[in-house]
Design an enzyme around this catalytic site. Structure first.
Site, PDB file in Angstrom:
ATOM      1  N   ARG A   1     -21.584  13.936  13.602  1.00 43.55           N
ATOM      2  CA  ARG A   1     -21.914  13.156  12.261  1.00 43.55           C
ATOM      3  C   ARG A   1     -22.889  11.947  12.631  1.00 43.55           C
ATOM      4  O   ARG A   1     -23.726  11.735  11.812  1.00 43.55           O
ATOM      5  CB  ARG A   1     -20.494  12.349  11.847  1.00 43.55           C
ATOM      6  CG  ARG A   1     -19.438  13.440  11.197  1.00 43.55           C
ATOM      7  CD  ARG A   1     -18.183  12.949  10.870  1.00 43.55           C
ATOM      8  NE  ARG A   1     -17.525  13.817  10.255  1.00 43.55           N
ATOM      9  CZ  ARG A   1     -16.263  13.575   9.504  1.00 43.55           C
ATOM     10  NH1 ARG A   1     -15.673  12.362   9.557  1.00 43.55           N
ATOM     11  NH2 ARG A   1     -15.644  14.372   9.032  1.00 43.55           N
TER      12      ARG A   1
ATOM     13  N   ALA B   1      -0.158   6.640   4.636  1.00 45.53           N
ATOM     14  CA  ALA B   1       0.814   5.535   5.692  1.00 45.53           C
ATOM     15  C   ALA B   1       1.967   4.948   4.918  1.00 45.53           C
ATOM     16  O   ALA B   1       3.017   4.724   5.419  1.00 45.53           O
ATOM     17  CB  ALA B   1      -0.351   4.601   6.500  1.00 45.53           C
TER      18      ALA B   1
ATOM     19  N   GLY C   1       0.796  -1.319  -0.008  1.00 41.56           N
ATOM     20  CA  GLY C   1       0.133   0.001  -0.074  1.00 41.56           C
ATOM     21  C   GLY C   1       0.962   1.435   0.038  1.00 41.56           C
ATOM     22  O   GLY C   1       1.869   1.278   0.941  1.00 41.56           O
TER      23      GLY C   1
ATOM     24  N   ARG D   1     -14.320   8.400  14.538  1.00 40.27           N
ATOM     25  CA  ARG D   1     -13.112   9.226  14.355  1.00 40.27           C
ATOM     26  C   ARG D   1     -13.636  10.966  14.171  1.00 40.27           C
ATOM     27  O   ARG D   1     -14.399  10.919  13.517  1.00 40.27           O
ATOM     28  CB  ARG D   1     -12.403   8.716  13.061  1.00 40.27           C
ATOM     29  CG  ARG D   1     -11.051   9.486  12.740  1.00 40.27           C
ATOM     30  CD  ARG D   1     -10.645   9.219  11.487  1.00 40.27           C
ATOM     31  NE  ARG D   1     -11.519   9.306  10.023  1.00 40.27           N
ATOM     32  CZ  ARG D   1     -11.738  10.219   9.561  1.00 40.27           C
ATOM     33  NH1 ARG D   1     -11.164  11.365   9.929  1.00 40.27           N
ATOM     34  NH2 ARG D   1     -12.246  10.316   8.236  1.00 40.27           N
TER      35      ARG D   1
END
Lengths: 640, 277, 258
Positions: free
Chosen positions: A332, A46, A42, A437
């Site tokens: 949210r 990150a 990936g 989050r």
């Protein structure tokens, strides 16, 4: 075999843990670093930042992406910004406040030590990115601009227009490109990672399929780092990119890595609703729109008038009525759930009756169109491009969509999974966001893990292995894994069923969204637990994949991913079923306050629920990592 | 009739008829098919009926693919990912224009309501010698990565950075850099250019990094290396301006002037620096 | 199915079209690159444009009468007065012009070749175009698309013009060395010759229109305060040259200069 999970949280007060730990981890001599090969899977925020930083230290890094270029990773789509406790605004921000806000925002389901470290290194991230030339917004004096984001009480969000994720990703990509040119990183693009190889309990490599030639290859290294993002596409419709998938993480899970908190999913309230059955993805619009837009639906479900003709008496401003103090600015999850409630009641708007109005008529009347254009012009343009409707004239239609997944591979303080030598970074791990989050924290976490955490902590694992070479790729363990991947991939071509891969992905998404979406209950989850395995069986027996395995074949790429989503979905539902409480992104209808708020059960559920693979025919075993809160006081949220 | 249909049809030009029902299009598609980089290619004619006007261009291709699969024909390969216009993965020639007829719009953000019932649409891959066709509409754009690797970065190893506010950047400089940095690397500039030149892509990265104070130490090395790498893969700019018109982010042609100037200065300065060491 | 330790070098899957040649010494190495060639093309283009402007203005002496233009021509040969041998400076200028012409043409040709090799022909069962479906240009204009046609037209015209008025190849007995006025009028009063001059000068102005704006871009003249003027300036100068140069054949044909 019962697994025990040791988070390996360092000693000391919370402010000292990271410093103490950095001192106590074993170091690898600079001259010896090049003898270690690290595979990074990936290349988003990150992965790219980790690959670049590890190569700068001298490690031999091999990076893998299924894209044509690392710059395509979905980190690029983040709009809002990145948090850092710089306190440049002099408004009382601090590392401790960012830590506190993050733990509270995560509804007390994250690890204090990890979150504190995240808040600490947030300072370095901004320095690092500015030095790389990320064009952050600036004040006229040339210093960095900030804004308040996602209801935070301080202005700690740094941004680059509405393209912060893009600019941060390009910064990390460019840092990695420099290392590719310098020979520190070898990049494998269009390499789809389809298995993780574990030998004697240690991760020793991966198996990839070349998406251009179909060639299946083994790669070996001293450590494997997964930075492969989240599992939001289990819902089929989400704001994730089309190719985001859980495969690498899931294959690691099947090889022994525990999967933590899969039921935690963040649903973003301001997305554009689907327009037809062939909708392939949902587009998110910044939630800053809720600062000025008013959310409503017609009171009468048979009201056929156009929005502007409906008088105030016939409009149901459901957030303002239920939450007078916060109104349209409730968090949210609250905004999302209430939108779902009214749509489920049949009050939805739009041709498919699948949205609620977000109306700017009042603010346009008060401030004028030009002020609104100044603030939200690009978002209004985007809305018009997608829907063909002019939001200056008629209200926007919005509906919540899956946006981010807080769960992921279980990792310890070093970001290592319970499989030695296998690391998980960014959205791929579960560690820092708890059950929910905060806005502008995803970019922060991805970069923290890649730039500033892993490069220190990986040495602890590698240092004792100095004398050992990586397991050679002709080892039987690799040959077996390669054969397995090859057989699995070719197997799909032999099914010769009647329905496309996308069809099954859509069907899976419908089930997961219906029963394990914004609100869950026992009956629905149990229903999902019977429907998902049935769909999976049908899928495996009846999917139709054309073409060959020896060339580019997008359906073949996708079928492996959907297969893994089919298994993952079941675990997600099972996790949601076992967690008899509501917290953050996990709302169980049985567990709510009389006002309809999430009701936590700290007594029984203040733990990380990590699931350990038991083989394809047996359900995973639940391992609990208890969460202890020494520095943050647990409170119940209220937005009345 | 739904409660929202009134609101839905209030904005003109959406894919709905007056009574709120989805408009369906019938399109004549000519889609490029090519089995591999060295295989012969040609157009596949598809009569696409019942395409919802509200779907995006790529969703239209999804629908076509579903039908091809039903007919046991291998679906059309096309690159796509984020479908919100930022990742730069998608991009095809639509009726002879990269990303189609809408200005400042990537293929994934183009919607079928911009077409009329009965339209003929020709779909081809982006073409350049250094963008070999992978399959059907998908091309390999790795040459762009080579350009970035040759110098499209500021060397700031992790951990070396001073405090972010230590180096002020005037707001107009930061805005100028951001205008350039908005490039998504889709390759439309090369596909549009009659010379297959990659000047706009390269100029966007140089324009971003070369104006920032942080980018000064490597400025001349970067300019020389990136331009020469670019030239080893792509054609030569003749200032037509097609690239800017095709660019989904509307990167300005002015950045190419900056590239030209910086490259020549670099040739002089790098020689002087080399002769001093 | 295969497994290898080292996969084939990914970078080489799309190899460069051109490898670096042996480096010539500075500054010749600049001309080895495409941007360097363009720079040379722009600089020589500006030089040639200067010549075209001066030449056109000088020719306006035609309207003052035979003695004035003939004196002007004589003055050119006599540049430098008694300090240098007669026509030396003129020859220096001529050699400079020829060199600029040569470089302008050579750079244009090699850039065209670079671009040609960078734009593939579509791999097609029949047909041989880059985009067999056709390309729909948006920004290109007539001038920019025809540079590679107007250029050769101008080149041929220059040879014709020299043969016509400098060497007097086909005026034959009518050609009087030194009597510029006579030669010009004699030549341009022939209709085919006048047509050649008109066509060539239209091509010249079209070439200058794109070439001049393009030179600004290539030389990196990019000041936000003046950028909007670049197109305008190119239009004005190309227009002035067009009007000036077309006036000669038209006036002669109209009988206003005889």
């Amino acid at each position: 075999m019962t697994l025990t999970l040791d988070a390996r949280i360092p000693e000391g007060s919370i402010a000292e843990k990271w410093d103490n730990h950095k001192f106590s981890v074993k170091l690898v001599n600079p001259a010896n670093k090049r003898r270690f090969k690290i595979l990074v899977v990936g290349t988003g925020l990150a992965g790219a930042s980790a690959a670049a930083s590890l190569a700068e230290l001298g490690y031999a890094v091999e990076a893998f992406t299924f894209h044509d270029s690392p710059r395509r990773a979905h980190s690029i789509a983040a709009q809002g910004g990145i948090n850092a406790a710089k306190n440049y605004r002099n408004d009382g921000d601090s590392v401790h406040r960012l830590f506190y806000d993050t733990v509270k925002g995560g509804d007390y389901r994250s690890r204090e030590a990890n979150v504190y470290r995240l808040a600490q290194v947030s300072l370095n991230i901004i320095d690092q990115c500015a030095a790389q030339g990320v064009p952050f917004a600036r004040e006229y004096g040339g210093l960095l601009a900030n804004r308040s984001f996602g209801g935070a009480q301080v202005s700690r969000t740094f941004y680059a227009r509405g393209q912060t994720g893009q600019q941060l990703l390009l910064g990390a990509y460019q840092a990695m490109a420099a290392q590719i040119a310098a020979g520190g990183v070898t990049l494998h693009n269009r390499a789809d990672v389809l298995d993780i190889v574990v030998k004697d309990g240690e991760a020793c490599g991966i198996v990839t399929r070349d998406l251009l030639t179909g060639e299946v290859r083994a790669h070996s290294g001293h450590a494997v780092v997964l930075a492969t993002g989240g599992y939001g596409n289990v819902y089929y419709l989400s704001t994730n990119a089309m190719n985001c998938n859980v495969t690498a993480a899931w294959r690691a899970h099947r090889r022994g890595a525990a999967f933590a908190n899969p039921c935690y999913t963040q649903i973003h309230p301001t997305c554009i609703p689907a327009s037809d059955e062939f909708q392939s993805k949902l587009t998110l619009m910044s939630e800053s729109l809720r600062n000025d837009g008013r959310i409503w639906v017609p009171r009468n479900m048979d009201d056929t008038r156009r929005a502007s003709d409906i008088g105030n008496a016939d409009r149901y401003y459901f957030l303002e009525e239920k939450y007078p103090a916060f109104g349209n600015l409730v968090p949210r999850d609250v905004a999302s759930r209430n939108a779902k409630t009214v749509v489920d009641q049949g009050l939805g708007v739009g041709p498919l009756r699948n949205g609620v109005y977000l109306d700017f008529a009042d603010v346009i009347a008060r401030d004028g169109e030009s002020v609104v254009r100044e603030k939200y012009g690009n978002l209004f343009d985007m809305y018009e491009r997608i829907t063909g409707e002019n939001p200056y004239r008629s209200p926007m239609r919005i509906y919540p969509a899956t946006h981010y997944t807080m769960g992921g591979l279980w990792v310890d303080y070093n970001l290592m999974t319970n499989v030695a030598g296998l690391y998980a970074l960014g959205e791929c791990n579960f560690s820092d966001h708890g059950a929910n989050r905060l806005g502008a924290s995803a970019l922060m976490q991805g970069l923290a893990d890649g730039y500033f955490v892993l490069p220190y902590t990986i040495g602890d694992y590698l240092a004792p292995k100095l004398a050992s070479a990586p397991v050679p790729v002709d080892d039987p363990v690799f040959a077996a894994a390669v054969a397995e991947v090859d057989d699995r991939t070719r197997g799909w071509l032999a099914v010769r069923g009647t329905r496309s891969v996308d069809y099954y992905h859509r069907e899976l998404g419908k089930i997961v969204w219906e029963y394990c979406g914004m609100a869950r209950n026992r009956t629905g989850l149990e229903k999902a637990l019977t429907e998902i395995p049935a769909l999976r069986e049908e899928f495996r027996a009846n999917v139709k994949v054309l073409g060959s395995a020896g060339t580019t074949n997008q359906a073949l790429e996708q079928v492996n991913r959907v297969d893994d989503f089919m298994e993952m979905a079941e675990l997600k539902v099972r996790d949601a079923l076992h967690r008899e409480e509501s917290c953050g992104g996990h709302f169980r209808e049985e567990h709510q306050t009389p006002e309809g708020e999430a009701l936590r059960d700290d007594e029984n559920f203040a733990y990380v629920g990590a699931w350990n693979w038991q083989g394809p025919d047996r359900p995973q075993e639940l391992i609990k990592e208890p969460l202890e809160f020494e520095y943050v006081k647990l409170t119940q949220r209220s937005y009345k | 009739m739904s409660a929202g249909s009134g609101g839905g049809s209030a904005g003109s030009g959406n894919g709905r008829s007056g009574n709120g029902h989805q408009v369906m299009l019938r399109l004549k598609l000519r889609i490029w098919r090519q089995a591999g980089p060295d295989e012969p290619g040609g157009f596949l004619d598809v009569d696409a009926e019942g395409i919802p006007a509200d779907c995006s261009f790529l969703e239209m291709l999804d629908i076509v693919n579903e039908r091809l699969i039903t007919d046991d024909i291998e679906p059309i390969t096309f690159a796509h990912d984020c479908r919100e216009g930022i990742c730069g993965t998608c991009g095809v020639m639509i009726n002879g224009r990269p990303h189609g007829p809408e200005k400042a719009t990537a293929t994934c953000q183009l919607h079928m309501r911009k077409f009329r019932d009965g339209d003929e649409i020709t779909i081809e891959p982006f073409r350049a010698a250094s963008f070999p066709v992978v399959k059907d509409l998908m091309v390999d754009r790795r040459a762009f990565d080579r350009i970035i690797e040759s110098g499209g970065f500021i060397s700031a190893p992790t951990g070396t950075a001073p405090d972010a506010n230590e180096i002020p950047v005037p707001k107009d400089v930061a805005d100028f850099a951001m205008d350039a940095a908005a490039c998504i690397g889709c390759g439309a500039c090369v596909a549009a250019c009659p010379n297959s030149a990659a000047q706009l892509f390269t100029a966007a990265k140089l324009g971003h990094l070369n104006v920032l104070p942080q980018g000064q130490p490597e400025r001349w090395r970067r300019a020389e290396a990136m331009v020469e790498t670019m030239e080893s893969f792509f054609g030569s700019c003749t200032n037509h301006g097609e690239c800017t018109e095709a660019c989904p982010k509307e990167i300005s042609l002015d950045f190419i002037a900056v590239l030209n100037r910086d490259y020549l200065k670099a040739k002089v300065k790098n020689r002087r620096l080399a002769s001093q060491t | 199915m295969a497994q290898t330790v080292a996969p084939p070098e990914a970078a080489e899957r799309v190899p460069p079209l051109r490898r670096r040649q042996r480096q010539l010494p500075w500054p010749l190495n600049i001309y080895q690159t495409a941007v360097g060639k363009k720079y040379v093309m722009a600089v020589t283009g500006v030089g040639l444009l200067g010549f075209v402007i001066v030449h056109m203005i000088g020719n306006l002496h035609l309207y003052e009468g035979p003695s004035q233009i003939n004196e002007y021509a004589e003055a050119l040969r006599d540049l430098g007065g008694h300090l240098v041998p007669r026509t030396l400076i003129l020859w220096v200028m001529r050699i400079g012009l020829i060199a600029m012409f040569g470089l302008h043409i050579h750079s244009a040709w090699s850039l065209k070749e670079i671009s040609r090799r960078s734009s593939p022909k579509a791999n097609w069962v029949s047909g041989n175009k880059r985009y067999p479906g056709g390309q729909d240009y948006v920004a290109v204009n007539f001038a920019s698309r025809t540079m590679r046609w107007t250029g050769p037209i101008i080149g041929l015209y220059v040879l014709f013009h020299l043969a016509d008025l400098t060497w007097g190849w086909w005026l034959g007995g009518d050609y009087i060395r030194g009597d510029v006025y006579h030669n010009v009028v004699e030549s341009l009063s022939s209709i085919p010759v006048a047509i050649i001059y008109i066509v060539a000068n239209v091509a010249l102005s079209v070439h200058i229109y794109h070439g001049m704006w393009s030179a600004f871009q290539t030389l990196g003249v990019n000041n936000p305060r003046f950028n909007h003027l670049r197109r305008g300036l190119a239009t004005v100068i190309a227009g002035a040259i067009l009007v000036g140069n077309l006036s000669f054949p038209i006036m002669v044909q109209a009988g206003l200069v005889a």
